[in-house]
Motif scaffolding. Structure first.
Motif, PDB file in Angstrom:
ATOM      1  N   VAL A   7      24.205  20.061 -37.154  1.00 13.13           N
ATOM      2  CA  VAL A   7      23.338  20.574 -38.203  1.00 13.13           C
ATOM      3  C   VAL A   7      23.398  19.604 -39.374  1.00 13.13           C
ATOM      4  O   VAL A   7      24.472  19.201 -39.821  1.00 13.13           O
ATOM      5  CB  VAL A   7      23.800  21.979 -38.645  1.00 13.13           C
ATOM      6  CG1 VAL A   7      22.974  22.474 -39.816  1.00 13.13           C
ATOM      7  CG2 VAL A   7      23.741  22.944 -37.487  1.00 13.13           C
ATOM      8  N   LYS A   8      22.269  19.229 -39.858  1.00 14.58           N
ATOM      9  CA  LYS A   8      22.191  18.346 -41.009  1.00 14.58           C
ATOM     10  C   LYS A   8      22.064  19.205 -42.255  1.00 14.58           C
ATOM     11  O   LYS A   8      21.123  19.988 -42.403  1.00 14.58           O
ATOM     12  CB  LYS A   8      20.971  17.422 -40.866  1.00 14.58           C
ATOM     13  CG  LYS A   8      20.792  16.453 -41.985  1.00 14.58           C
ATOM     14  CD  LYS A   8      21.877  15.394 -41.965  1.00 14.58           C
ATOM     15  CE  LYS A   8      21.581  14.370 -43.060  1.00 14.58           C
ATOM     16  NZ  LYS A   8      22.736  13.580 -43.372  1.00 14.58           N
ATOM     17  N   LEU A   9      23.056  19.096 -43.159  1.00 10.26           N
ATOM     18  CA  LEU A   9      23.051  19.889 -44.374  1.00 10.26           C
ATOM     19  C   LEU A   9      22.162  19.239 -45.427  1.00 10.26           C
ATOM     20  O   LEU A   9      22.114  18.016 -45.544  1.00 10.26           O
ATOM     21  CB  LEU A   9      24.464  20.033 -44.927  1.00 10.26           C
ATOM     22  CG  LEU A   9      25.487  20.743 -44.032  1.00 10.26           C
ATOM     23  CD1 LEU A   9      26.853  20.725 -44.695  1.00 10.26           C
ATOM     24  CD2 LEU A   9      25.057  22.158 -43.735  1.00 10.26           C
ATOM     25  N   ARG A  15      26.379  20.326 -52.052  1.00 12.00           N
ATOM     26  CA  ARG A  15      26.908  20.610 -53.393  1.00 12.00           C
ATOM     27  C   ARG A  15      27.541  21.993 -53.446  1.00 12.00           C
ATOM     28  O   ARG A  15      28.593  22.178 -54.064  1.00 12.00           O
ATOM     29  CB  ARG A  15      25.793  20.485 -54.429  1.00 12.00           C
ATOM     30  CG  ARG A  15      25.477  19.031 -54.791  1.00 12.00           C
ATOM     31  CD  ARG A  15      24.605  18.940 -56.032  1.00 12.00           C
ATOM     32  NE  ARG A  15      23.264  19.491 -55.816  1.00 12.00           N
ATOM     33  CZ  ARG A  15      22.235  18.803 -55.328  1.00 12.00           C
ATOM     34  NH1 ARG A  15      22.389  17.538 -55.021  1.00 12.00           N
ATOM     35  NH2 ARG A  15      21.068  19.365 -55.158  1.00 12.00           N
ATOM     36  N   ALA A  16      26.912  22.976 -52.788  1.00 14.45           N
ATOM     37  CA  ALA A  16      27.475  24.323 -52.772  1.00 14.45           C
ATOM     38  C   ALA A  16      28.817  24.336 -52.040  1.00 14.45           C
ATOM     39  O   ALA A  16      29.773  24.990 -52.465  1.00 14.45           O
ATOM     40  CB  ALA A  16      26.500  25.291 -52.102  1.00 14.45           C
ATOM     41  N   ARG A  17      28.903  23.608 -50.949  1.00 15.32           N
ATOM     42  CA  ARG A  17      30.162  23.538 -50.196  1.00 15.32           C
ATOM     43  C   ARG A  17      31.253  22.897 -51.053  1.00 15.32           C
ATOM     44  O   ARG A  17      32.393  23.353 -51.071  1.00 15.32           O
ATOM     45  CB  ARG A  17      29.970  22.736 -48.913  1.00 15.32           C
ATOM     46  CG  ARG A  17      31.253  22.599 -48.114  1.00 15.32           C
ATOM     47  CD  ARG A  17      31.078  21.711 -46.914  1.00 15.32           C
ATOM     48  NE  ARG A  17      30.393  22.440 -45.854  1.00 15.32           N
ATOM     49  CZ  ARG A  17      30.112  21.913 -44.659  1.00 15.32           C
ATOM     50  NH1 ARG A  17      30.443  20.661 -44.395  1.00 15.32           N
ATOM     51  NH2 ARG A  17      29.503  22.620 -43.741  1.00 15.32           N
ATOM     52  N   LYS A  18      30.883  21.842 -51.784  1.00 16.25           N
ATOM     53  CA  LYS A  18      31.850  21.152 -52.634  1.00 16.25           C
ATOM     54  C   LYS A  18      32.338  22.080 -53.744  1.00 16.25           C
ATOM     55  O   LYS A  18      33.538  22.122 -54.051  1.00 16.25           O
ATOM     56  CB  LYS A  18      31.232  19.894 -53.210  1.00 16.25           C
ATOM     57  CG  LYS A  18      32.225  19.011 -53.922  1.00 16.25           C
ATOM     58  CD  LYS A  18      31.636  17.673 -54.253  1.00 16.25           C
ATOM     59  CE  LYS A  18      32.727  16.744 -54.733  1.00 16.25           C
ATOM     60  NZ  LYS A  18      32.290  15.384 -54.828  1.00 16.25           N
ATOM     61  N   ALA A  23      36.601  25.551 -55.994  1.00 13.03           N
ATOM     62  CA  ALA A  23      37.020  26.883 -56.434  1.00 13.03           C
ATOM     63  C   ALA A  23      38.216  27.373 -55.621  1.00 13.03           C
ATOM     64  O   ALA A  23      39.164  27.953 -56.178  1.00 13.03           O
ATOM     65  CB  ALA A  23      35.858  27.867 -56.316  1.00 13.03           C
ATOM     66  N   ILE A  24      38.214  27.144 -54.326  1.00 14.43           N
ATOM     67  CA  ILE A  24      39.340  27.545 -53.482  1.00 14.43           C
ATOM     68  C   ILE A  24      40.595  26.769 -53.876  1.00 14.43           C
ATOM     69  O   ILE A  24      41.690  27.335 -53.966  1.00 14.43           O
ATOM     70  CB  ILE A  24      39.000  27.348 -51.991  1.00 14.43           C
ATOM     71  CG1 ILE A  24      37.950  28.363 -51.565  1.00 14.43           C
ATOM     72  CG2 ILE A  24      40.248  27.466 -51.126  1.00 14.43           C
ATOM     73  CD1 ILE A  24      37.389  28.112 -50.178  1.00 14.43           C
ATOM     74  N   ALA A  25      40.461  25.474 -54.130  1.00 17.44           N
ATOM     75  CA  ALA A  25      41.612  24.654 -54.523  1.00 17.44           C
ATOM     76  C   ALA A  25      42.187  25.125 -55.857  1.00 17.44           C
ATOM     77  O   ALA A  25      43.410  25.233 -56.013  1.00 17.44           O
ATOM     78  CB  ALA A  25      41.212  23.181 -54.606  1.00 17.44           C
ATOM     79  N   LEU A  26      41.321  25.421 -56.828  1.00 16.55           N
ATOM     80  CA  LEU A  26      41.804  25.909 -58.123  1.00 16.55           C
ATOM     81  C   LEU A  26      42.478  27.265 -57.988  1.00 16.55           C
ATOM     82  O   LEU A  26      43.507  27.530 -58.622  1.00 16.55           O
ATOM     83  CB  LEU A  26      40.649  25.975 -59.120  1.00 16.55           C
ATOM     84  CG  LEU A  26      40.098  24.616 -59.573  1.00 16.55           C
ATOM     85  CD1 LEU A  26      38.882  24.818 -60.482  1.00 16.55           C
ATOM     86  CD2 LEU A  26      41.165  23.810 -60.267  1.00 16.55           C
TER      87      LEU A  26
END
Length: 84
Positions: A7-9, A15-18, A23-26
């Motif tokens: 699948v080509k994002l 940007r949403a994934r990043k 947010a998960i890392a923080l």
């Protein structure tokens, strides 16, 4: 052999994934920080309670039997015993 169809994002999806990953890392770093602070504060309070309990125990032993020798302080000079 055929290649799998990946699948080509789109740029918006990337940007949403990043943003989600950041947010998960923080959130993970905040959780680790909270656990660390709680651990340090509990260790400090336990050491204070232990010192108080040891001081109270020495006081009880001294009062229990006045014939016992006085506790030796680590920095106090050792008195020579009288010759018999």
């Amino acid at each position: 052999m055929t290649r799998p169809n990946f699948v080509k994002l789109t740029d918006d999806q990337v940007r949403a994934r990043k943003r989600r990953n950041i947010a998960i890392a923080l959130g993970l770093l905040a959780f680790i920080g909270v656990v660390y602070l709680i651990t340090v504060s509990r260790m400090y309070s336990n050491s204070q309670e232990r010192r108080a309990a040891e001081a109270a125990a020495v006081g009880v032993i001294e009062r229990a039997d006045p014939a016992l020798p006085a506790p030796v302080q680590p920095d106090a000079p050792v008195a020579a015993e009288p010759a018999a």
